[in-house]
Write a protein that holds these residues in place. Structure first.
Motif, PDB file in Angstrom:
ATOM      1  N   ILE A 195       9.371 -10.700   3.887  1.00 49.12           N
ATOM      2  CA  ILE A 195       8.673  -9.736   4.744  1.00 49.12           C
ATOM      3  C   ILE A 195       9.652  -9.122   5.739  1.00 49.12           C
ATOM      4  CG2 ILE A 195       6.873  -9.446   6.482  1.00 49.12           C
ATOM      5  CD1 ILE A 195       5.878  -9.805   3.587  1.00 49.12           C
ATOM      6  N   ASN A 196      10.535  -9.915   6.297  1.00 45.96           N
ATOM      7  CA  ASN A 196      11.520  -9.388   7.238  1.00 45.96           C
ATOM      8  C   ASN A 196      12.497  -8.441   6.551  1.00 45.96           C
ATOM      9  OD1 ASN A 196      11.614 -10.710  10.215  1.00 45.96           O
ATOM     10  ND2 ASN A 196      10.677 -12.153   8.784  1.00 45.96           N
ATOM     11  N   GLN A 197      12.885  -8.753   5.312  1.00 44.73           N
ATOM     12  CA  GLN A 197      13.756  -7.837   4.571  1.00 44.73           C
ATOM     13  C   GLN A 197      13.054  -6.505   4.308  1.00 44.73           C
ATOM     14  OE1 GLN A 197      16.190  -9.409   1.266  1.00 44.73           O
ATOM     15  NE2 GLN A 197      15.314 -11.415   1.752  1.00 44.73           N
ATOM     16  N   LEU A 198      11.768  -6.579   3.962  1.00 38.95           N
ATOM     17  CA  LEU A 198      11.005  -5.359   3.735  1.00 38.95           C
ATOM     18  C   LEU A 198      10.919  -4.522   5.017  1.00 38.95           C
ATOM     19  CD1 LEU A 198       8.089  -6.598   1.459  1.00 38.95           C
ATOM     20  CD2 LEU A 198       9.709  -4.784   0.899  1.00 38.95           C
ATOM     21  N   ALA A 199      10.760  -5.188   6.158  1.00 37.12           N
ATOM     22  CA  ALA A 199      10.686  -4.474   7.429  1.00 37.12           C
ATOM     23  C   ALA A 199      11.993  -3.742   7.721  1.00 37.12           C
ATOM     24  CB  ALA A 199      10.349  -5.444   8.553  1.00 37.12           C
ATOM     25  N   VAL A 200      13.114  -4.385   7.454  1.00 37.19           N
ATOM     26  CA  VAL A 200      14.416  -3.749   7.683  1.00 37.19           C
ATOM     27  C   VAL A 200      14.589  -2.532   6.772  1.00 37.19           C
ATOM     28  CG1 VAL A 200      16.908  -4.066   7.500  1.00 37.19           C
ATOM     29  CG2 VAL A 200      15.496  -5.854   8.530  1.00 37.19           C
ATOM     30  N   LEU A 201      14.211  -2.672   5.503  1.00 34.10           N
ATOM     31  CA  LEU A 201      14.312  -1.543   4.586  1.00 34.10           C
ATOM     32  C   LEU A 201      13.379  -0.408   5.001  1.00 34.10           C
ATOM     33  CD1 LEU A 201      14.633  -3.196   1.061  1.00 34.10           C
ATOM     34  CD2 LEU A 201      16.312  -1.775   2.224  1.00 34.10           C
ATOM     35  N   TRP A 202      12.202  -0.764   5.482  1.00 37.71           N
ATOM     36  CA  TRP A 202      11.260   0.261   5.941  1.00 37.71           C
ATOM     37  C   TRP A 202      11.895   1.084   7.063  1.00 37.71           C
ATOM     38  CZ3 TRP A 202       6.155   1.442   4.480  1.00 37.71           C
ATOM     39  CH2 TRP A 202       5.506   2.347   5.308  1.00 37.71           C
ATOM     40  N   ILE A 203      12.482   0.405   8.041  1.00 37.63           N
ATOM     41  CA  ILE A 203      13.091   1.107   9.171  1.00 37.63           C
ATOM     42  C   ILE A 203      14.255   1.973   8.695  1.00 37.63           C
ATOM     43  CG2 ILE A 203      14.335   0.776  11.341  1.00 37.63           C
ATOM     44  CD1 ILE A 203      12.697  -1.910  11.546  1.00 37.63           C
ATOM     45  N   LYS A 204      15.030   1.481   7.735  1.00 39.76           N
ATOM     46  CA  LYS A 204      16.187   2.226   7.238  1.00 39.76           C
ATOM     47  C   LYS A 204      15.772   3.495   6.514  1.00 39.76           C
ATOM     48  CE  LYS A 204      20.298   1.740   4.320  1.00 39.76           C
ATOM     49  NZ  LYS A 204      21.097   0.807   3.466  1.00 39.76           N
ATOM     50  N   TYR A 205      14.708   3.425   5.728  1.00 32.15           N
ATOM     51  CA  TYR A 205      14.298   4.569   4.909  1.00 32.15           C
ATOM     52  C   TYR A 205      13.075   5.292   5.477  1.00 32.15           C
ATOM     53  CZ  TYR A 205      17.704   2.906   1.601  1.00 32.15           C
ATOM     54  OH  TYR A 205      18.886   2.512   1.018  1.00 32.15           O
ATOM     55  N   MET A 206      12.345   4.694   6.408  1.00 32.48           N
ATOM     56  CA  MET A 206      11.231   5.297   7.124  1.00 32.48           C
ATOM     57  C   MET A 206      10.345   6.165   6.216  1.00 32.48           C
ATOM     58  SD  MET A 206      10.278   4.875  10.297  1.00 32.48           S
ATOM     59  CE  MET A 206      11.787   4.532  11.205  1.00 32.48           C
ATOM     60  N   PRO A 207       9.703   5.580   5.208  1.00 28.33           N
ATOM     61  CA  PRO A 207       8.818   6.375   4.342  1.00 28.33           C
ATOM     62  C   PRO A 207       7.589   6.905   5.059  1.00 28.33           C
ATOM     63  CG  PRO A 207       8.599   4.043   3.864  1.00 28.33           C
ATOM     64  CD  PRO A 207       9.747   4.161   4.810  1.00 28.33           C
ATOM     65  N   ALA A 208       7.185   6.266   6.154  1.00 32.56           N
ATOM     66  CA  ALA A 208       6.065   6.700   6.981  1.00 32.56           C
ATOM     67  C   ALA A 208       6.233   6.032   8.328  1.00 32.56           C
ATOM     68  CB  ALA A 208       4.729   6.325   6.346  1.00 32.56           C
ATOM     69  N   GLY A 250       0.798  -1.211   0.000  1.00 29.90           N
ATOM     70  CA  GLY A 250       0.000   0.000   0.000  1.00 29.90           C
ATOM     71  C   GLY A 250       0.834   1.265   0.000  1.00 29.90           C
ATOM     72  N   TYR A 251       2.020   1.201   0.608  1.00 25.96           N
ATOM     73  CA  TYR A 251       2.875   2.379   0.676  1.00 25.96           C
ATOM     74  C   TYR A 251       4.005   2.359  -0.347  1.00 25.96           C
ATOM     75  CZ  TYR A 251       0.568   3.539   5.026  1.00 25.96           C
ATOM     76  OH  TYR A 251      -0.378   3.871   5.957  1.00 25.96           O
ATOM     77  N   LEU A 252       4.443   1.188  -0.735  1.00 30.07           N
ATOM     78  CA  LEU A 252       5.650   1.094  -1.544  1.00 30.07           C
ATOM     79  C   LEU A 252       5.388   0.742  -2.996  1.00 30.07           C
ATOM     80  CD1 LEU A 252       7.793  -0.889   1.036  1.00 30.07           C
ATOM     81  CD2 LEU A 252       7.680   1.576   0.697  1.00 30.07           C
ATOM     82  N   TYR A 253       4.198   0.221  -3.275  1.00 26.74           N
ATOM     83  CA  TYR A 253       3.956  -0.214  -4.646  1.00 26.74           C
ATOM     84  C   TYR A 253       2.530   0.041  -5.093  1.00 26.74           C
ATOM     85  CZ  TYR A 253       5.105  -2.998  -8.767  1.00 26.74           C
ATOM     86  OH  TYR A 253       5.379  -3.404 -10.043  1.00 26.74           O
ATOM     87  N   ASN A 254       1.713   0.593  -4.225  1.00 25.79           N
ATOM     88  CA  ASN A 254       0.351   1.003  -4.585  1.00 25.79           C
ATOM     89  C   ASN A 254       0.189   2.482  -4.319  1.00 25.79           C
ATOM     90  OD1 ASN A 254      -0.308  -1.871  -4.721  1.00 25.79           O
ATOM     91  ND2 ASN A 254      -2.384  -1.125  -4.854  1.00 25.79           N
ATOM     92  N   TYR A 255      -0.689   3.102  -5.059  1.00 29.00           N
ATOM     93  CA  TYR A 255      -0.757   4.543  -5.021  1.00 29.00           C
ATOM     94  C   TYR A 255      -2.172   5.025  -4.769  1.00 29.00           C
ATOM     95  CZ  TYR A 255       3.708   3.629  -7.009  1.00 29.00           C
ATOM     96  OH  TYR A 255       4.953   3.138  -7.201  1.00 29.00           O
ATOM     97  N   TRP A 256      -2.216   6.272  -4.328  1.00 33.85           N
ATOM     98  CA  TRP A 256      -3.497   6.906  -4.006  1.00 33.85           C
ATOM     99  C   TRP A 256      -4.445   6.876  -5.196  1.00 33.85           C
ATOM    100  CZ3 TRP A 256      -5.651   8.308   0.323  1.00 33.85           C
ATOM    101  CH2 TRP A 256      -6.647   9.274   0.344  1.00 33.85           C
ATOM    102  N   ASN A 257      -3.971   7.285  -6.351  1.00 28.49           N
ATOM    103  CA  ASN A 257      -4.840   7.320  -7.526  1.00 28.49           C
ATOM    104  C   ASN A 257      -4.730   6.065  -8.362  1.00 28.49           C
ATOM    105  OD1 ASN A 257      -5.621   9.827  -6.848  1.00 28.49           O
ATOM    106  ND2 ASN A 257      -4.383  10.910  -8.349  1.00 28.49           N
ATOM    107  N   SER A 258      -3.520   5.530  -8.452  1.00 29.17           N
ATOM    108  CA  SER A 258      -3.293   4.491  -9.457  1.00 29.17           C
ATOM    109  C   SER A 258      -2.573   3.294  -8.867  1.00 29.17           C
ATOM    110  CB  SER A 258      -2.483   5.064 -10.625  1.00 29.17           C
ATOM    111  OG  SER A 258      -1.362   5.771 -10.129  1.00 29.17           O
ATOM    112  N   PRO A 259      -3.250   2.495  -8.066  1.00 31.31           N
ATOM    113  CA  PRO A 259      -2.587   1.330  -7.483  1.00 31.31           C
ATOM    114  C   PRO A 259      -2.031   0.413  -8.564  1.00 31.31           C
ATOM    115  CG  PRO A 259      -4.969   1.217  -7.184  1.00 31.31           C
ATOM    116  CD  PRO A 259      -4.653   2.577  -7.680  1.00 31.31           C
TER     117      PRO A 259
END
Length: 713
Positions: free
Chosen positions: A536-549, A479-488
């Protein structure tokens, strides 16, 4: 003398009666009387309603009943994983082929949908494969609409109630959820404005070169749902039950009223005063202010499993620095937000991740510990400052100085006006961030402005709900990294309308990228648990590193209901569906399933026997749910098709399969009947003025007679 006294007394009585009758008649005519068998739904404050029911882009929160007008192919309950066939009764995976420009065939996924028979749009157009084809083709021709945009390679109408969708190579089985959540529009209505042509190579082209279906204002929603638009005003939208709805005996509530309130304060007052039947409101002290007023009938049930998020606009310096975004997450006191902003009703999230609470169990211990480090319950200002200073930031006289020596500018954080709990949350966040040298101002624009600003990137920070949910963690990341507000599902260029864009994260320097991980997770979903969980764990680590939200608190599913006359509600003992009356596809299961469980015990069933407010022209037979259209017809013929192109000619009166081209005709004449619905009030109130007028006339006649008699004497 006594004669004059009698005459004066009689005249005084006449005047008082006349004045009283005037005020009674005036008050009767100006008051709004709720129709029998109706309920009032208040999902959230909106200010005023907009006269636009475009299901792809309503300018106000979709709490105006669109979820009762337009229907999906299936209903998905992400709380339980339950899937309920709806406009599609079944589906089958098969193998499809896509032919490249050089003639090479590539094997890919295909899905056959089996559609429900005897379903009609409220303008009399039959629901069938043509309607599904048109809706999905429209999204291919105008990718900004989202949903299945850019996923579909080709479609073939097998027969009026079967359609095959061939997906582009690389699509995985998880696309099924997007397909099932696809709502269907009426091709007779939309096709007049936005005809679509399918070229022999499978490309879908919109023939309207000047219009945009995403921004089209639709004041006349036409769907297959249990309700249809009855009346609109900026202050209230009223839906009336669809007498030709395909589900026998439904709906059992005749009218649903959606009032508009400017803020939670006004909305909560209406709820507490018994003016609302079904709500999804935040209210401080709800037990004392609402439930305690009538504990037998007033109920509140709001479980919280999904995170409430703050998003960062990482296209704006200095929020483009992920270190600053990490420090912000470290400094936030989530416990204070829980108790001071949300009155203890929404617990603090233990991580900044976008995952629902049950899905944190997928994380291994080291990743979970890392995630918890960046979301300390009380906040950790010391750790936040140490992180910033280690990357060249300095705190000078309470002002944060960036590594380049420039003071960090004043930033803003915004939420919709009137959402009082969010407004309080933002005030707390702004106060807390002063401790690390950030000056943050709170903005609370109207919802439509907030929506537009977040959509277009005109913001610094903003509080939002979770963008997408699903039966597994990958949906939440997607929802945050590959889907979009207007154009998922679409990678839109930087600067285009979108919440997030993969390019914003400079993924070319990250290996593996967010995009690759998400694609791998989709490919291994329900195939290999070990591989999937590792991704999923790799995605979690990247999320924490880049903190998009960052997640802040668990977002409660605000849900209040009154069951003195209306029954069928989800309860803690029987939580068969999420109770909130919101429609935030694809983040929340549509409440239509709940709505169709409701029964108004004060109006004996079946409701359609009570016709005081239903025009006689609605009835076509003894069974009001057997639709007998007289203005449209459907016929289908099939000819030989090729493996490289299947082309369909679609109009409002016929469906024909050929092998040359596909388009929705704009020249067909649509003949429909128009019914004028006039809302009335109960006979006792509507006739009150007449009774008073008759009484006044009688009194006048009596007085005149008395006066004449006295004069004769």
């Amino acid at each position: 003398m006594w004669k004059r006294l009698v005459i004066s007394s009689l005249i005084s009585v006449l005047i008082l009666l006349s004045i009283g009758s005037f005020f009674i008649v005036t008050s009767q005519s100006s008051s709004t009387v709720q129709p029998e068998g109706s309920i009032v739904v208040l999902a959230s404050p909106v200010g005023t309603w907009q006269d636009n029911f475009n299901p792809w882009n309503a300018p106000t929160p979709a709490d105006d009943g669109e979820w009762l007008i337009y229907e999906l192919l299936a209903q998905v309950n992400y709380g339980t994983g339950q899937i309920i066939p709806w406009l599609a009764t079944n589906w089958t995976w098969t193998t499809g082929y896509v032919t490249t420009a050089n003639g090479t065939k590539i094997q890919t996924l295909a899905l056959i949908l089996y559609l429900r028979h005897d379903v009609y749009f409220t303008d009399g157009t039959p629901f069938n494969a043509t309607a599904v084809w048109y809706t999905i083709a429209l999204e291919q021709a105008y990718p900004q609409l989202g949903y299945l945009a850019n996923y579909v390679a080709n479609m073939t109408i097998i027969n009026p109630y079967e359609i095959e969708i061939v997906f582009k190579p690389g699509t995985t089985h998880m696309i099924l959820y997007t397909v099932l959540e696809q709502f269907i529009v009426d091709p007779a209505q939309w096709g007049k404005y936005f005809p679509v042509e399918q070229l022999p190579n499978g490309t879908y082209v919109g023939l309207n070169k000047t219009g945009n279906p995403y921004t089209w204002q639709d004041p006349d929603p036409i769907g297959t749902g249990p309700y249809m638009l009855y009346s609109y005003s900026p202050q209230e939208i009223v839906l009336v039950a669809n007498p030709h709805y395909w589900m026998p005996g439904e709906p059992r509530i005749k009218y649903i009223l959606f009032p508009a309130y400017a803020s939670n304060v006004q909305a909560d007052t209406a709820l507490n005063n018994g003016q609302v039947t079904w709500a999804g409101l935040f209210e401080p002290g709800i037990q004392q202010n609402f439930v305690a007023k009538n504990p037998q009938y007033y109920h509140f049930f709001s479980p919280g499993i999904r995170p409430q998020m703050v998003v960062f606009n990482d296209l704006r310096w200095p929020l483009s620095d992920p270190v600053l975004r990490q420090a912000i997450s470290l400094a936030i006191n989530r416990t204070a937000i829980c108790y001071l902003g949300e009155y203890g009703l929404e617990p603090p999230t233990p991580t900044p991740l976008p995952l629902a609470s049950p899905m944190l169990s997928v994380l291994n211990s080291s990743v979970l510990q890392l995630a918890e480090k960046y979301a300390p319950p009380q906040g950790n200002v010391t750790a936040a400052l140490q992180l910033l200073e280690s990357h060249g930031y300095k705190l000078v006289n309470g002002q944060l100085i960036a590594p380049n020596g420039t003071p960090v500018p004043t930033m803003t954080i915004m939420a919709p006006a009137g959402w009082t709990d969010w407004d309080a949350d933002l005030a707390l966040i702004a106060q807390q961030l002063k401790q690390i040298g950030l000056n943050v101002q709170v903005e609370t624009p109207p919802f439509s402005t907030w929506y537009s600003d977040v959509e277009s990137g005109n913001y610094w920070m903003a509080m939002i709900w979770d963008l997408i949910t699903g039966p597994s963690p990958i949906f939440y990341f997607q929802g945050y990294l590959y889907n979009y507000w207007n154009s998922p599902g679409n990678v839109t260029p930087i600067g285009n309308t979108t919440y997030y864009d993969l390019e914003r994260f400079n993924l070319s320097i990250i290996h593996p990228t967010f995009e690759q991980l998400i694609q791998w997770a989709w490919g291994n979903f329900s195939v290999n648990d070990a591989v999937y969980n590792n991704i999923i764990n790799q995605l979690a680590v990247l999320w924490i590193k880049y903190m998009p939200a960052m997640a802040v608190v668990w977002n409660a599913e605000w849900y209040e209901y009154v069951n003195n006359t209306v029954t069928g509600w989800p309860t803690p003992q029987n939580p068969y569906w999420l109770g909130a009356p919101w429609e935030n596809l694809p983040t929340t299961p549509l409440p239509v399933v709940l709505a169709l469980h409701l029964v108004n015990q004060s109006v004996p069933e079946p409701w359609w026997y009570y016709t005081s407010q239903v025009p006689q022209s609605w009835y076509t037979s003894n069974d009001p749910f057997v639709y007998q259209p007289t203005t449209t017809s459907t016929s289908t013929t099939t000819s030989t098709t090729t493996t490289t192109s299947t082309v369909t000619s679609v109009s409002t009166t016929s469906t024909t399969l050929t092998s040359t081209t596909t388009q929705v005709s704009t020249t067909t004449t649509v003949s429909t009947s128009t019914t004028t619905v006039t809302q009335t009030v109960t006979s006792s109130s509507s006739n009150m003025g007449l009774y008073i007028a008759i009484a006044v006339v009688v009194i006048i006649i009596v007085i005149i007679g008395v006066v004449l008699a006295l004069r004769r004497r």
